[in-house]
Design a protein around this motif. Structure first.
Motif, PDB file in Angstrom:
ATOM      1  N   ALA A 691      24.062   5.026  78.238  1.00 29.94           N
ATOM      2  CA  ALA A 691      23.481   4.607  76.964  1.00 29.94           C
ATOM      3  C   ALA A 691      23.950   3.209  76.597  1.00 29.94           C
ATOM      4  N   GLY A 692      25.217   2.909  76.898  1.00 26.15           N
ATOM      5  CA  GLY A 692      25.726   1.570  76.623  1.00 26.15           C
ATOM      6  C   GLY A 692      25.011   0.507  77.435  1.00 26.15           C
ATOM      7  N   GLN A 693      24.664   0.841  78.694  1.00 22.44           N
ATOM      8  CA  GLN A 693      23.909  -0.116  79.510  1.00 22.44           C
ATOM      9  C   GLN A 693      22.522  -0.359  78.924  1.00 22.44           C
ATOM     10  N   VAL A 694      21.885   0.705  78.398  1.00 19.17           N
ATOM     11  CA  VAL A 694      20.577   0.550  77.766  1.00 19.17           C
ATOM     12  C   VAL A 694      20.687  -0.366  76.557  1.00 19.17           C
ATOM     13  N   VAL A 695      21.669  -0.111  75.702  1.00 20.73           N
ATOM     14  CA  VAL A 695      21.845  -0.918  74.488  1.00 20.73           C
ATOM     15  C   VAL A 695      22.109  -2.371  74.854  1.00 20.73           C
ATOM     16  N   ALA A 696      22.962  -2.601  75.852  1.00 21.81           N
ATOM     17  CA  ALA A 696      23.265  -3.979  76.262  1.00 21.81           C
ATOM     18  C   ALA A 696      22.012  -4.693  76.746  1.00 21.81           C
ATOM     19  N   HIS A 697      21.178  -3.969  77.481  1.00 25.10           N
ATOM     20  CA  HIS A 697      19.943  -4.603  77.971  1.00 25.10           C
ATOM     21  C   HIS A 697      19.010  -4.952  76.814  1.00 25.10           C
ATOM     22  N   LEU A 698      18.848  -4.045  75.862  1.00 24.37           N
ATOM     23  CA  LEU A 698      17.963  -4.325  74.726  1.00 24.37           C
ATOM     24  C   LEU A 698      18.480  -5.500  73.915  1.00 24.37           C
ATOM     25  N   ARG A 699      19.791  -5.598  73.761  1.00 22.39           N
ATOM     26  CA  ARG A 699      20.373  -6.729  73.023  1.00 22.39           C
ATOM     27  C   ARG A 699      20.144  -8.056  73.743  1.00 22.39           C
ATOM     28  N   SER A 700      19.929  -7.980  75.071  1.00 20.99           N
ATOM     29  CA  SER A 700      19.782  -9.224  75.833  1.00 20.99           C
ATOM     30  C   SER A 700      18.475  -9.945  75.541  1.00 20.99           C
ATOM     31  N   TYR A 701      17.468  -9.227  74.994  1.00 23.75           N
ATOM     32  CA  TYR A 701      16.196  -9.909  74.748  1.00 23.75           C
ATOM     33  C   TYR A 701      15.638  -9.699  73.343  1.00 23.75           C
ATOM     34  N   LEU A 702      16.116  -8.707  72.602  1.00 33.01           N
ATOM     35  CA  LEU A 702      15.657  -8.519  71.228  1.00 33.01           C
ATOM     36  C   LEU A 702      16.498  -9.396  70.291  1.00 33.01           C
ATOM     37  N   LYS A 703      15.930  -9.798  69.160  1.00 30.98           N
ATOM     38  CA  LYS A 703      16.565 -10.861  68.362  1.00 30.98           C
ATOM     39  C   LYS A 703      17.719 -10.371  67.493  1.00 30.98           C
ATOM     40  N   ASP A 704      17.712  -9.068  67.085  1.00 29.58           N
ATOM     41  CA  ASP A 704      18.803  -8.609  66.223  1.00 29.58           C
ATOM     42  C   ASP A 704      18.988  -7.097  66.388  1.00 29.58           C
ATOM     43  N   GLU A 705      20.014  -6.567  65.703  1.00 29.68           N
ATOM     44  CA  GLU A 705      20.356  -5.152  65.814  1.00 29.68           C
ATOM     45  C   GLU A 705      19.261  -4.249  65.277  1.00 29.68           C
ATOM     46  N   GLU A 706      18.531  -4.720  64.270  1.00 26.18           N
ATOM     47  CA  GLU A 706      17.467  -3.895  63.709  1.00 26.18           C
ATOM     48  C   GLU A 706      16.360  -3.662  64.718  1.00 26.18           C
ATOM     49  N   GLU A 707      16.026  -4.701  65.485  1.00 27.66           N
ATOM     50  CA  GLU A 707      15.002  -4.528  66.526  1.00 27.66           C
ATOM     51  C   GLU A 707      15.502  -3.579  67.615  1.00 27.66           C
ATOM     52  N   VAL A 708      16.781  -3.683  67.968  1.00 25.62           N
ATOM     53  CA  VAL A 708      17.347  -2.781  68.968  1.00 25.62           C
ATOM     54  C   VAL A 708      17.283  -1.341  68.469  1.00 25.62           C
ATOM     55  N   ARG A 709      17.656  -1.126  67.213  1.00 28.22           N
ATOM     56  CA  ARG A 709      17.612   0.217  66.639  1.00 28.22           C
ATOM     57  C   ARG A 709      16.177   0.740  66.590  1.00 28.22           C
ATOM     58  N   ASN A 710      15.232  -0.146  66.256  1.00 25.75           N
ATOM     59  CA  ASN A 710      13.823   0.249  66.208  1.00 25.75           C
ATOM     60  C   ASN A 710      13.351   0.774  67.561  1.00 25.75           C
ATOM     61  N   VAL A 711      13.665   0.041  68.634  1.00 26.21           N
ATOM     62  CA  VAL A 711      13.229   0.451  69.973  1.00 26.21           C
ATOM     63  C   VAL A 711      13.922   1.747  70.391  1.00 26.21           C
ATOM     64  N   LEU A 712      15.235   1.841  70.146  1.00 21.83           N
ATOM     65  CA  LEU A 712      15.964   3.053  70.522  1.00 21.83           C
ATOM     66  C   LEU A 712      15.445   4.266  69.768  1.00 21.83           C
ATOM     67  N   ASP A 713      15.108   4.060  68.501  1.00 22.94           N
ATOM     68  CA  ASP A 713      14.625   5.164  67.678  1.00 22.94           C
ATOM     69  C   ASP A 713      13.240   5.622  68.127  1.00 22.94           C
ATOM     70  N   LEU A 714      12.326   4.674  68.282  1.00 25.02           N
ATOM     71  CA  LEU A 714      10.925   5.027  68.497  1.00 25.02           C
ATOM     72  C   LEU A 714      10.579   5.267  69.962  1.00 25.02           C
ATOM     73  N   ASP A 715      11.395   4.736  70.886  1.00 24.27           N
ATOM     74  CA  ASP A 715      11.115   4.921  72.315  1.00 24.27           C
ATOM     75  C   ASP A 715      12.198   5.740  73.002  1.00 24.27           C
ATOM     76  N   ARG A 716      12.957   6.523  72.232  1.00 23.39           N
ATOM     77  CA  ARG A 716      14.092   7.249  72.811  1.00 23.39           C
ATOM     78  C   ARG A 716      13.668   8.200  73.929  1.00 23.39           C
TER      79      ARG A 716
END
Length: 915
Positions: A691-716
């Motif tokens: 899960a940490g690897q997934v989060v790190a990857h999303l942070r590498s291209y999304l602009k902020d934590e809210e976008e990361v949370r949005n993707v994790l929430d809606l595409d879990r």
């Protein structure tokens, strides 16, 4: 009808049913009127040919050319290019035609055709045609015909195929000169065009034939004077100011609706946002919303495709999105926008190509190179912008999302959009919606497209069936249960088989089946034999007393069997109605001996093997680095809703929250522990690492934590499916004291398989090649002397041919029924049962044989089956050699190797061995 040649070519090229039906239609036309292939017919003969063929094809009204020309209207994605290869192969093999002219409507199709007709290319159309193996057809093109004209008399190839773009024939050049092809060639003493027109057996094949109905094209084609024209198109009509005008020379029609129903193409779907009001937005903003939603669908599909590939052990498919622009100026503006930093933070920079007529020279060559390579997972292009260059001839299988931005009515929009994206990447539907679906983003036309698709005349819904005249004996399919030959020899069954009307349940003998002759003369003996078989069944589970059936021949063991039978056998009774005395005393020992001898002779020992761990068993997943390449899921602000245009089912790409988690990693972990085989208590450390690897990857291209949370929430769920699929490659199980091979049964009773047989089928002689190989799976075969069943079904003619070899060289053989081995293989996350094609016993071995087409030999499924089969044979050999039996061998044989000149020993070199 040259049915043998049709069947052979259909089998070698693995033609689909609509392709085979088209080839049969051509064969039927030539058989009905041999004048079809005559050179220099007069007008009266041409009229005679038309009249005869009109009696064969109800849709044929006119040839519309100065020569017989037949149109085959097949939906996009069914395989028109392969059908051209089949036509050429058939006309050469069956009728000796050696000269062909293939016409392309544009450069894209022209280049594609040259590639597909060139040997050793991925889509080579003659792969499997033996007549072209040593000397493939000579390919002469619009680019090399002047050079090749010098060597026309020296060609070794039996067949010459000319591939030209229509512009090479019809275009005029400055100064009023004729096209170069019509100019005098000093090497052949005439123009190449006149050379072609003078050939006595030139057959013309027209790809996308609706493009050759203009006056100039029609005149040029007539001037070639071919003996026969074969037209292929998905749109058998000409657009005019008064509407579409249908072709009059269609002899075979297979529309899109039937291709969708038969699963040969993707399921097209139209997509919009839920509760979306397109009229409330200015055109520029509406366009921007459609593009962004298109990317959302594209990225979600990309993850689903990766998950499917990993889960099923198949090649990965890289999807791309197609954007249809209004004109070249609009296309250039879209290219700039899609590659800008403002569009998903520049994620698609250098991943977008513009394909239209605005390019020339080196730019055009680079554009075409990228376009042709867009299917490769190593090619970075993810978005293609085009105006109209891709309308035809661009055969890709990885187009999954289309964003049409050009104004058009609903029907035109759908027809022009879906044509390029219908082809399936795996050749057939997979049953996974995201893998089998083509999405059209149409916020502003959603309801209009749905309404049009529901109309009776919609090409999506419209189906046309031409029924053959009914034949005597036609009826519903039959269900056939085949008892082993042993049961019939002992008189334990009344007939070879029982068949029933699948719909009505009625029972009757299968026509052509031979009634069995029991080895026992009296009913009392047969009754005793049935009890003997019941007692013998108990020895299956006693491998220490009877490790093989050969052990049953021991006289002491037979005495114990006879005693057990005597206890179970009811006493004989006289028929009081006839006042008869009881029958003569039964020689039970003789019945036991003869029954056991028959069992040994008419069975093959198939042991039941179980591999069990010893000591402490540990299982779980090893840590690994996730493969997140290609993951670019995007935030969502509104749900997307789509509807399949074929079956009208709706689906949603949800933007509904599944509940807020405190840690970002929890979104992934909570979704993963829903899988039954993931234990949180023992795997928590690994789950949080992944899960940490997934989060790190999303942070590498999304602009902020809210976008990361949005993707994790809606595409879990999509993320969890992909992670779970990757975890299976890193599963391990260990036993502290190793594993033991436990033989639970030294042999097992042969099961009685049940088949479904086509209506009107009779038992066929296995030595005779069926006329209609396309229906071989509906047929049942008999006449065997060494098979352990009186009847067998075959999945291919190769299997039938292999059975001929087994009847000649094996001591005994069978095609095992489902459940006979209870052997399973691992394919991704699934563990299906494996039922091998054949089991055969010889003087020195017992062989487990799998026959496969050469194109499938390297597939993940075939390799997994071979691994499971070879491992089973290894364990079985360890048992059989320890009790004086024969070793087992697993053979994986390609169809091309199964020929009548070989002996069974010749196939031993195809043994698969595991360590």
């Amino acid at each position: 009808m040259s049915q043998r040649e049709v069947n052979a070519i259909a089998g070698r090229l693995s033609l689909r049913k609509p392709q085979t039906d088209s080839l049969q239609a051509l064969s039927r036309a030539i058989e009905a009127s041999p004048l079809v292939l005559k050179h220099e017919r007069d007008s009266a003969e041409l009229a005679d040919v038309l009249k005869v063929l009109q009696g064969q094809f109800g849709t044929l009204k006119d040839f519309e050319r100065d020569f017989p020309s037949l149109c085959f209207a097949l939906a996009t994605g069914v395989g028109k290019t392969r059908l051209m290869g089949a036509f050429i192969s058939y006309l050469y093999v069956a009728h000796g035609i050696k000269h062909f002219f293939v016409l392309a409507p544009n450069l894209t199709i022209y280049d594609k055709l040259i590639g597909d007709f060139t040997p050793n290319t991925p889509k080579y159309v003659f792969k499997g045609i033996a007549e072209f193996a040593a000397y493939p057809p000579e390919i002469i093109t619009g680019d090399n015909y002047e050079e090749r004209a010098q060597a026309l008399g020296d060609l070794l190839s039996p067949v010459t195929i000319n591939i030209f773009n229509i512009a090479k024939i019809t275009s005029e050049v400055r100064g009023g000169k004729a096209p170069r092809i019509k100019r005098l060639s000093e090497y052949i003493g005439q123009s190449y065009f006149d050379y072609l027109a003078g050939l006595p057996d030139l057959v013309l094949l027209m790809d996308e034939s609706h493009r050759y109905r203009a006056t100039a094209g029609l005149r040029a084609i007539n001037d070639l004077k071919p003996v026969l024209g074969l037209e292929l198109t998905a749109t058998p009509f000409v657009e005019t100011t008064k509407g579409p005008v249908p072709f009059k020379n269609v002899v075979m029609e297979y529309p899109l609706a039937r291709a969708m129903d038969d699963g040969f193409v993707k399921e097209p779907a139209v997509v919009t946002q839920r509760n979306f009001d397109a009229k409330a937005l200015p055109p520029e903003e509406l366009e921007r919303v459609k593009l962004r939603d298109g990317v959302r669908m594209h990225e979600a599909t990309k993850v689903e495709l990766k998950t499917f590939a990993r889960s099923n052990g198949v090649k990965e498919v890289k999807p791309f999105m197609l954007v249809i622009a209004r004109d070249t100026t609009h296309a250039s503006a879209l290219l700039a926008e899609l590659q800008s930093d403002q569009f998903f933070a520049g994620r698609y920079r250098n991943k977008v190509i513009q394909v239209d007529s605005s390019k020339s020279g080196a730019e055009e060559e680079e554009m075409v190179r990228k376009l042709l390579a867009v299917e490769s997972v190593d090619e970075p292009t993810e978005i293609v912008i085009h105006v109209n260059m891709l309308k035809e001839g661009w055969d890709v299988t990885n187009l999954y999302t289309i964003v049409p931005l050009r104004a058009a009515n609903a029907r035109t929009l759908v027809e022009q959009s879906i044509g390029r994206g219908l082809r399936l990447p795996y050749g057939k539907r997979t049953g996974v919606d995201a893998v089998d679906r083509l999405s059209i983003i149409a916020h502003d036309r959603f309801q209009e497209i749905i309404d049009d698709a529901n109309k009776a005349d919609s090409p999506i819904r419209l189906k046309t069936f031409l029924l053959d005249a009914p034949e005597d004996g036609d009826g519903p399919p039959q269900s056939v249960t085949v008892a082993p030959s042993l049961s019939q020899a002992l008189g334990l069954t009344d007939g070879v088989s029982q068949v029933g009307d699948v719909a009505g349940g009625t029972q009757k003998p299968l026509p052509g089946a031979t009634a069995p002759v029991s080895m026992f003369a009296t009913e009392r003996e047969r009754q005793a034999a049935a009890v003997v078989m019941e007692v013998l069944g108990t020895y299956e589970a006693r491998p220490e007393q009877a490790p093989t059936r050969q052990a049953l021949l021991n006289t002491e063991l037979q005495a114990r069997i006879a005693e057990a039978v005597r206890e179970k056998l009811p006493p004989a009774q006289a028929d009081l109605a006839l006042a008869e005395a009881p029958a003569a005393e039964l020689d039970l020992q003789a019945v036991v001996r003869r029954t056991v001898e028959a069992v040994v002779q008419k069975t093959i020992d198939i042991p039941r093997i179980v591999v069990t761990p010893k000591g402490e068993v540990r299982s779980g997943y090893k840590p690994f680095a996730l493969d997140v390449s290609g993951w670019h899921l995007q935030p969502k602000d509104r749900s997307l809703v789509g509807q399949n245009l074929g079956n009208r089912e709706q689906f949603t790409l949800s933007a509904q929250s599944g509940g807020t988690q405190r840690r970002l990693e929890d979104y992934v972990v909570h979704a993963l522990i829903d899988y039954d085989d993931i234990d949180y208590n023992t795997q928590a450390s690994l789950l949080y690492d992944l899960a940490g690897q997934v989060v790190a990857h999303l942070r590498s291209y999304l602009k902020d934590e809210e976008e990361v949370r949005n993707v994790l929430d809606l595409d879990r769920q999509a993320i969890a499916r992909n992670v779970y699929a990757q975890m299976h490659a890193h599963f391990e199980e260990s036993a502290s004291e190793g594993y033991t091979v436990d033989v639970r049964r030294g042999f097992t009773t042969l099961r009685a398989p049940t088949y479904t047989v086509g209506a009107g089928q009779v038992v066929r002689d296995y030595r005779e090649t069926p006329e209609d190989l396309g229906r071989i799976k509906q047929m049942v075969f008999g006449g065997f002397s060494r098979c352990l069943y009186p009847l067998q079904k075959f999945d291919s003619d190769t299997e039938r041919k292999f059975a001929v070899l087994l009847e000649r060289d094996a001591d005994k053989w069978l095609k095992p029924a489902k459940g006979q081995f209870q052997m399973f293989y691992k394919l991704g996350a699934e563990q299906p049962e494996y039922v091998p094609d054949f089991v055969a016993e010889t003087a020195h071995h017992v062989l487990m044989v799998e026959t496969k087409a050469s194109k499938d030999m390297e597939s993940a499924e075939v390799k997994a089956k071979a691994q499971a089969g070879a491992l089973w044979c290894k364990h079985a050999t360890g048992h059989t050699l320890s009790v004086g039996g024969k070793p087992w061998k697993y053979l994986l044989v390609s169809h091309e190797q199964v020929t009548a000149d070989k002996t069974l020993n010749d196939f031993l070199r195809f043994e698969v061995v595991v360590g």
